[in-house]
Motif scaffolding. Sequence first.
Motif, short mmCIF file in Angstrom:
data_model
loop_
_atom_site.label_atom_id
_atom_site.label_comp_id
_atom_site.label_asym_id
_atom_site.label_seq_id
_atom_site.Cartn_x
_atom_site.Cartn_y
_atom_site.Cartn_z
N SER A 97 38.88 42.49 43.14
CA SER A 97 38.03 41.40 42.68
C SER A 97 38.66 40.63 41.53
CB SER A 97 36.66 41.95 42.26
OG SER A 97 35.76 40.91 41.95
N THR A 98 39.21 41.34 40.54
CA THR A 98 39.78 40.67 39.38
C THR A 98 41.07 39.95 39.74
OG1 THR A 98 38.80 42.35 37.93
CG2 THR A 98 40.54 40.98 36.99
N ALA A 99 41.91 40.57 40.58
CA ALA A 99 43.13 39.90 41.01
C ALA A 99 42.80 38.65 41.80
CB ALA A 99 43.98 40.85 41.86
N GLU A 100 41.76 38.71 42.61
CA GLU A 100 41.34 37.54 43.39
C GLU A 100 40.89 36.41 42.47
OE1 GLU A 100 37.51 37.16 46.01
OE2 GLU A 100 39.05 38.19 47.19
N LEU A 101 40.10 36.75 41.44
CA LEU A 101 39.67 35.71 40.51
C LEU A 101 40.84 35.13 39.74
CD1 LEU A 101 37.29 34.12 39.27
CD2 LEU A 101 37.37 35.75 37.39
N ARG A 153 49.16 39.48 45.62
CA ARG A 153 48.57 38.21 46.03
C ARG A 153 49.45 37.03 45.68
NH1 ARG A 153 45.16 42.12 45.63
NH2 ARG A 153 43.17 42.13 46.76
N LEU A 154 50.26 37.18 44.65
CA LEU A 154 51.20 36.12 44.28
C LEU A 154 52.39 36.02 45.24
CD1 LEU A 154 51.32 36.70 40.41
CD2 LEU A 154 50.51 34.61 41.52
N ALA A 155 52.70 37.12 45.91
CA ALA A 155 53.93 37.21 46.70
C ALA A 155 54.11 36.07 47.70
CB ALA A 155 54.00 38.56 47.41
N PRO A 156 53.08 35.62 48.43
CA PRO A 156 53.31 34.55 49.41
C PRO A 156 53.49 33.17 48.79
CG PRO A 156 51.33 35.85 49.93
CD PRO A 156 51.72 36.17 48.53
N PHE A 157 53.31 33.04 47.47
CA PHE A 157 53.29 31.71 46.86
C PHE A 157 54.65 31.28 46.31
CE2 PHE A 157 48.86 32.71 47.14
CZ PHE A 157 48.26 31.49 47.39
N VAL A 273 33.26 36.83 35.35
CA VAL A 273 32.89 37.21 36.72
C VAL A 273 34.07 37.81 37.47
CG1 VAL A 273 30.96 35.59 36.94
CG2 VAL A 273 33.28 34.80 37.45
N GLY A 274 35.04 38.35 36.74
CA GLY A 274 36.18 38.98 37.40
C GLY A 274 35.78 40.18 38.23
N GLY A 275 34.80 40.94 37.76
CA GLY A 275 34.39 42.15 38.47
C GLY A 275 33.24 41.96 39.43
N ALA A 279 33.03 42.79 46.46
CA ALA A 279 33.98 43.89 46.52
C ALA A 279 33.58 45.04 45.60
CB ALA A 279 35.38 43.40 46.15
N PHE A 280 32.64 44.78 44.67
CA PHE A 280 32.35 45.79 43.64
C PHE A 280 31.65 47.03 44.19
CE2 PHE A 280 29.02 47.53 40.91
CZ PHE A 280 29.80 48.13 39.93
N LEU A 281 30.50 46.84 44.85
CA LEU A 281 29.64 47.98 45.15
C LEU A 281 30.30 49.04 46.04
CD1 LEU A 281 26.95 49.33 44.68
CD2 LEU A 281 26.02 48.06 46.62
N PRO A 282 30.93 48.69 47.15
CA PRO A 282 31.53 49.77 47.96
C PRO A 282 32.58 50.56 47.21
CG PRO A 282 32.18 47.60 48.79
CD PRO A 282 31.10 47.37 47.80
#
Length: 306
Positions: A97-101, A153-157, A273-275, A279-282
Amino acid sequence: MNPRFLLPYPPEQIGGLPAGLDLLVWDDEGEPPPQRELDGVEFFCLPYMRHPAALALLPRLPALRTVQTLTAGTDDVLPHLPPGVRVCNARGLHDASTAELAMTLILASLRGIPGFVRRQAEEFWDQTFQPALADRTVLVIGYGSIGAALEARLAPFECDVLRVARTARESAHGPVHGIAELPGLLPAADVVVLLTPLTPETRHLVDADFLARLKQDALLVNVARGPVVDTAALLAELESGRLRAALDVTDPEPLPAGHPLWRAPNTLITPHVGGPSSAFLPRALRLLRSQLLRAHAGEPLANVVR
């Protein structure tokens, strides 16, 4: 005698727990369990969006031995705990979640999305040239599990990644520089992402000298803790137009109405809202299940930070 657990989720929601666990459930809504039941609590999992009521409950737990947080940071919990209480954090829970934000903030800031949203509300077509992430250098400070998730997540950029942690080491993706090397790395960075915990060593890590080492138009992304950044020093750079910022955390926090950060040029602010995402609850339930099974079996707990 089995330990008593105080949890924010009912056992049927957690799932996979053995029968016979001594469980109390309280999510910090409504009245907590009666004191006679709290007296035996040894393991307390703090609710994620913890309110003052949860921290105020700590002195009412005389048998408390372990506190489990659902956050990676524990700086706001430790001052409330007596010596001898073990603390486990939620390392790994917020990686996705945080990496996505962080990726969202980087891309939105570089490509000028906040400005386009404002122009849309004005029904104004404003075609402008914007910087891309491709061919840029991203400096990740506080390179741990979230940093590794961000790098994936940065790798494809088509950008380069520099990694910094407290001490130098090798990672699966390449060398991690020690914090002592940071001053020499800052001038190379187009984007700086802060992922450090808040400690006495990292408070105001990003000060006037740090910021002065960054190149013109560099982007500072803070998804760590607000006080890692000296707000006054950052404001000076933003108001001069030299730097950009994307801040999920601020100092002070919550950011009060009228604070100059709200209107600082080239600044994107999200309200910590990083967390909190789907994706958090599971992931929280998996972590809690694992810790409960370890405790029930008498095995060492994971993620012990104190």
